[in-house]
Design an enzyme around this catalytic site. Structure first.
Site, mmCIF file in Angstrom:
data_model
loop_
_atom_site.group_PDB
_atom_site.id
_atom_site.type_symbol
_atom_site.label_atom_id
_atom_site.label_comp_id
_atom_site.label_asym_id
_atom_site.label_seq_id
_atom_site.Cartn_x
_atom_site.Cartn_y
_atom_site.Cartn_z
ATOM 1 N N ASP A 1 0.813 -1.215 0.000
ATOM 2 C CA ASP A 1 0.000 0.000 0.000
ATOM 3 C C ASP A 1 0.847 1.266 0.000
ATOM 4 O OD1 ASP A 1 -2.337 1.425 -0.100
ATOM 5 O OD2 ASP A 1 -2.916 1.098 1.973
ATOM 6 N N LYS B 1 -8.045 -1.686 3.593
ATOM 7 C CA LYS B 1 -7.422 -0.377 3.799
ATOM 8 C C LYS B 1 -7.308 -0.056 5.281
ATOM 9 C CE LYS B 1 -6.505 2.474 1.120
ATOM 10 N NZ LYS B 1 -5.230 2.893 0.489
ATOM 11 N N LYS C 1 -8.243 14.158 -2.092
ATOM 12 C CA LYS C 1 -8.607 13.419 -0.884
ATOM 13 C C LYS C 1 -8.497 14.324 0.334
ATOM 14 C CE LYS C 1 -5.820 10.156 0.537
ATOM 15 N NZ LYS C 1 -5.138 8.842 0.593
ATOM 16 N N LYS D 1 2.686 1.904 3.202
ATOM 17 C CA LYS D 1 1.863 2.161 4.388
ATOM 18 C C LYS D 1 1.936 1.033 5.406
ATOM 19 C CE LYS D 1 -1.691 4.353 3.330
ATOM 20 N NZ LYS D 1 -2.947 4.671 2.630
#
Length: 518
Positions: free
Chosen positions: A310, A359, A402, A474
């Site tokens: 990610d 996520k 975002k 991530k």
């Protein structure tokens, strides 16, 4: 910029840079009373860096998405020096946001004791993004000019200049297993090769899918006369695959399960296995658990590089810095609330619960190692957990911009509290695209580094899981048995120190004796 590194530890020979390096660390042991015994250790290594930069091809899974079209557009704009005008004036092409292309590294001090910095990509030879040959797969068959228009990321005046380069480029057919991504993505799936004779999606021969991807990789390499290929997933987030005994827990079971078309074999795992069997690096830019134990074991067997998971672009990158700052300052975060809304196709896919869960897992783990680093703040008596809440909502109106809002609620001395609130708006794909560039550039570079311990005759590659890519990821994948490092500064320091040791420079430190000693 040309740099002449003068070091008795580094020598050039036969197109390689050979460096002797002593890796010093401390072994810590605890006795029965809980006292710590610290013993300095040292291991001598020989490192070898191939100085020849190869011709590299990049295959993107999700080429026609926001990230894919933005990456292709950014490379074309830089390669052909395409400027464009917006309401703020003329914008010249650049790679802002990329560590390898737009950041610097401290290489030493001058005679007056002032720090001297050099571009990151001037320390050792790296492939230039402008030289990458890019292609890939997508379940959507739109040509890249139309896909770029659909993405609504790049300025229209730039898009119009890029269209002639893109109008004839269409993604290769991909694979589509409807159970793994949100049902709302079905309308886009018009470019898939796993169909039966009636045109219906067919998931009954997953080994055939592996072989098709392998052939695509080989054909791409041969057609473009490439030295190396790297495959990177930047497609939709999948649901988590169940890790099951006799299914995906070992490499042999995984291969058998693919051949039997087991329902828990995800598309991303198909791409990963195909890449490993072709011995090309595979990087997972989405949060799903592509790298089930069987995939990691397969990569170990074939000595093929993998990295994930990610992209770490906005909110989580800030979190990995801010949480580390608080804990290092002796302040105790007790809750972190993170809220996001976005309107691109990633947000549309994440509106499905199973994909959101993938996520959520990747975002939650980012503070784990920081909590474990401080037993004064976090222990059984005072509490060893952080309440961590993550919300993601799909809001079409904001498009690729975002919006992230975070609140860090921390405990201070004598019952005091501290609250930090952050409101962050980022253009998602314009943050993620430079990460893709860095992941590809550094992955290729790490393929050219080998090492051996002093006294050994054979050079070795790095371990299959490329943890040195963690800065851009991530939920960084770690070697089995080891815990991931999430602190951004620690991740960056590892990269800088590797570059320094390869050219014979000492590990970076901030003792600054030039200033502090008489």
């Amino acid at each position: 910029m040309s740099i002449d590194f003068k070091s008795s530890k580094a020598t050039k020979k036969d197109g390689h840079l050979h460096t002797k390096f002593t890796y010093e660390n401390s072994l810590v042991e605890k006795d029965a009373q809980g006292n710590l015994k610290v013993t300095p250790t040292a291991i001598d290594y020989d490192f070898k860096l191939d100085l020849t930069v190869p011709k590299v091809g990049l295959l993107l899974v999700g080429l026609g998405g926001n990230n894919g079209t933005t990456l292709v557009g950014s490379i074309l704009a830089n390669k052909h020096n395409i400027s464009f005008e917006n309401k703020e004036g003329v914008v010249k092409p650049n790679y802002y946001g990329s560590v390898t292309q737009s950041s610097t590294v401290k290489i030493g001090v001058d005679a007056e004791g002032n720090d001297v910095y050099a571009p990151f990509n001037s320390i050792v030879p790296f492939v230039s993004p402008n030289d990458l040959v890019v292609d890939g797969w997508d379940i959507s068959g739109l040509s890249l000019d139309k896909a770029m228009k659909r993405a609504k990321v790049l300025d229209v005046t730039l898009q119009k200049q890029l269209y002639p380069y893109l109008e004839n480029q269409k993604p290769m057919e991909s694979i589509y297993y409807p159970d793994f991504i949100a049902a709302n993505q079905g309308d886009r799936a018009d470019n898939v090769f796993n169909k039966d004779s009636k045109g219906n999606v067919f998931t009954g021969d997953k080994w055939k899918d592996v072989e098709k991807i392998r052939k695509d990789i080989r054909d791409f390499k041969e057609k473009n006369k490439l030295d190396k290929v790297i495959v990177l997933w930047t497609a939709n987030t999948e649901r988590y695959a169940d890790v099951l005994p006799q299914v995906n827990d070992t490499s042999d079971n995984l291969i058998a399960s693919i051949k039997s078309s087991h329902e828990e074999i995800a598309p991303s795992t198909i791409f990963a296995v195909a890449s490993i069997l072709e011995n090309v690096p595979y990087i997972n830019g989405s949060p799903q658990n592509t790298f089930v134990p069987g995939v990691i074991e397969l990569a170990e067997k074939h000595k093929s590089f993998i990295g994930g998971d990610d992209f770490k672009s906005g909110q989580t990158k800030i979190k990995s810095v801010l949480a580390q700052f608080l804990v290092d300052a002796g302040i105790k975060p007790i809750s972190i609330a993170s809220y996001n809304h976005l309107g691109n196709n990633d947000g549309y896919n994440l509106s499905a619960p199973k994909q959101f869960r993938s996520k959520e897992i990747s975002k939650q783990s980012v503070v784990d190692d920081m909590i474990e680093s401080n037993q004064i703040l976090y222990n059984k008596e005072s509490g060893d957990k952080v309440d961590h809440c993550i919300v993601i909502k799909y809001l079409p109106a904001v498009g690729d911009s975002k919006v992230a809002m975070d609140e860090y609620y921390s405990e201070l001395m004598l019952g005091g509290h501290n609250k930090i609130s952050i409101h962050n708006v980022c253009e998602d794909s314009l943050l993620a695209t430079p990460l893709i560039i860095d992941l590809v550039v550094v992955s290729e570079f790490l393929q050219r580094v080998t090492y051996k311990k002093e006294g050994e005759s054979e050079y070795n590659d790095f371990y299959a899981v490329l943890t040195l890519l963690s800065y851009w990821l991530k939920a960084p994948l770690s070697r089995p048995g080891f815990k991931p490092i999430n602190g951004l500064n620690k991740q960056r320091q590892a990269l800088e120190n590797l570059l320094r040791l390869l050219v014979g420079l000492p590990i970076n430190n901030e003792l600054r004796f030039e200033e502090r000693l008489v």
